[in-house]
Design an enzyme around this catalytic site. Structure first.
Site, PDB file in Angstrom:
ATOM      1  N   THR A   5       0.732  -1.125  -0.089  1.00 41.17           N
ATOM      2  CA  THR A   5      -0.109  -0.037   0.018  1.00 41.17           C
ATOM      3  C   THR A   5       1.022   1.409  -0.091  1.00 41.17           C
ATOM      4  O   THR A   5       1.994   1.178  -0.056  1.00 41.17           O
ATOM      5  CB  THR A   5      -1.217  -0.051   1.224  1.00 41.17           C
ATOM      6  OG1 THR A   5      -1.918   0.862   0.721  1.00 41.17           O
ATOM      7  CG2 THR A   5      -0.379   0.547   2.430  1.00 41.17           C
ATOM      8  N   LYS A  37      -8.204   2.536   3.514  1.00 44.62           N
ATOM      9  CA  LYS A  37      -6.864   2.279   4.588  1.00 44.62           C
ATOM     10  C   LYS A  37      -6.941   3.428   5.380  1.00 44.62           C
ATOM     11  O   LYS A  37      -5.789   3.438   6.228  1.00 44.62           O
ATOM     12  CB  LYS A  37      -5.788   1.971   3.981  1.00 44.62           C
ATOM     13  CG  LYS A  37      -6.084   0.635   2.903  1.00 44.62           C
ATOM     14  CD  LYS A  37      -4.873   0.371   2.181  1.00 44.62           C
ATOM     15  CE  LYS A  37      -4.876  -0.585   1.126  1.00 44.62           C
ATOM     16  NZ  LYS A  37      -3.860  -0.697   0.139  1.00 44.62           N
ATOM     17  N   GLY A  49      -3.762   6.340   9.171  1.00 48.03           N
ATOM     18  CA  GLY A  49      -3.714   5.542   7.704  1.00 48.03           C
ATOM     19  C   GLY A  49      -2.754   4.466   8.197  1.00 48.03           C
ATOM     20  O   GLY A  49      -2.046   4.511   9.233  1.00 48.03           O
ATOM     21  N   SER A 129       4.732   0.611   0.604  1.00 43.41           N
ATOM     22  CA  SER A 129       5.805   0.503  -0.645  1.00 43.41           C
ATOM     23  C   SER A 129       5.700   1.596  -1.343  1.00 43.41           C
ATOM     24  O   SER A 129       6.664   1.702  -2.112  1.00 43.41           O
ATOM     25  CB  SER A 129       5.335  -0.895  -1.100  1.00 43.41           C
ATOM     26  OG  SER A 129       4.073  -0.736  -1.648  1.00 43.41           O
ATOM     27  N   GLY A 161       0.765   5.425  -7.405  1.00 49.74           N
ATOM     28  CA  GLY A 161      -0.108   4.358  -7.998  1.00 49.74           C
ATOM     29  C   GLY A 161       0.414   4.015  -9.339  1.00 49.74           C
ATOM     30  O   GLY A 161       0.264   2.953  -9.753  1.00 49.74           O
ATOM     31  N   CYS A 164       4.285   2.216  -8.161  1.00 51.28           N
ATOM     32  CA  CYS A 164       4.399   1.117  -7.582  1.00 51.28           C
ATOM     33  C   CYS A 164       3.322  -0.012  -7.815  1.00 51.28           C
ATOM     34  O   CYS A 164       2.111   0.217  -7.635  1.00 51.28           O
ATOM     35  CB  CYS A 164       4.149   1.479  -6.028  1.00 51.28           C
ATOM     36  SG  CYS A 164       4.193   0.385  -4.804  1.00 51.28           S
ATOM     37  N   THR A 167       0.337  -0.525  -5.664  1.00 51.04           N
ATOM     38  CA  THR A 167      -0.350   0.751  -4.961  1.00 51.04           C
ATOM     39  C   THR A 167      -1.355   0.777  -6.402  1.00 51.04           C
ATOM     40  O   THR A 167      -1.045   0.735  -7.429  1.00 51.04           O
ATOM     41  CB  THR A 167       0.434   1.911  -4.688  1.00 51.04           C
ATOM     42  OG1 THR A 167       1.298   1.545  -3.671  1.00 51.04           O
ATOM     43  CG2 THR A 167      -0.346   3.099  -4.573  1.00 51.04           C
TER      44      THR A 167
END
Length: 177
Positions: A5, A37, A49, A129, A161, A164, A167
């Protein structure tokens, strides 16, 4: 860093914002693309978070909420007490998990090893991550763009996003004004 995440927190101009992606993975498989999250805690006065296992998130959020109640919403006292509890619990300290918690005045990174880190600038923090991607984008946007704080968080998470694999760009954002 474990593979799980991206959470980004930003404090500026009396506002506190936290955002996270929605992807839950198991190994190299996406289990869910629209998880939430990030949470509002203590009657909407604290934002939090989580990066790590979903089951652990629920446990740790509940534990932290209980400490916030006990400490009457004092975020600093709560993070110290929570850190001690998390670090001392033999099973909880084995978790590959981290939390970001903030209000309008404070921002902390928490881990099971007892870390309570206040970011050097007190403005931005990221975990997970994709955290390095998100915070890099956020720092650049904070310095060179004129985005509203919520837009800055959203755009930074979108960049993370796109880079990664753990993500996605299904983003949840919470804000204190």
């Amino acid at each position: 860093m474990f593979k799980a995440t991206t959470i980004l927190a930003y404090r500026a101009n009396g506002k506190a914002i936290i955002g996270g992606d929605g992807q839950v993975t198991f190994g190299n498989t996406v289990l869910k693309a629209n998880a939430t999250k990030v949470r509002s805690l203590h009657e909407g006065k604290i934002l939090a978070g989580f990066a790590g296992s979903t089951a652990d998130a629920f446990n740790l959020f509940d534990m932290f909420e209980g400490i916030l109640l006990e400490k009457k919403g004092d975020l600093f006292k709560s993070v110290i007490a929570f850190s001690k509890m998390w670090r001392k619990d033999k099973q909880l300290r084995q978790l590959e998990a981290m939390m970001l918690v903030l209000d309008r005045d404070n921002l902390y990174i928490l881990s099971g090893t007892g870390d309570v880190v206040e970011p050097e600038d007190g403005i931005l923090a990221a975990i997970g991550s994709g955290g390095s991607y998100a915070i890099s984008a956020a720092r650049a946007l904070h310095k060179h763009a004129t985005l509203k704080p919520k837009e800055l968080v959203e755009e930074s998470l979108k960049i993370a996003g796109e880079l990664c694999i753990y993500t996605n760009t299904n983003i949840s954002i919470l804000e204190l004004e």
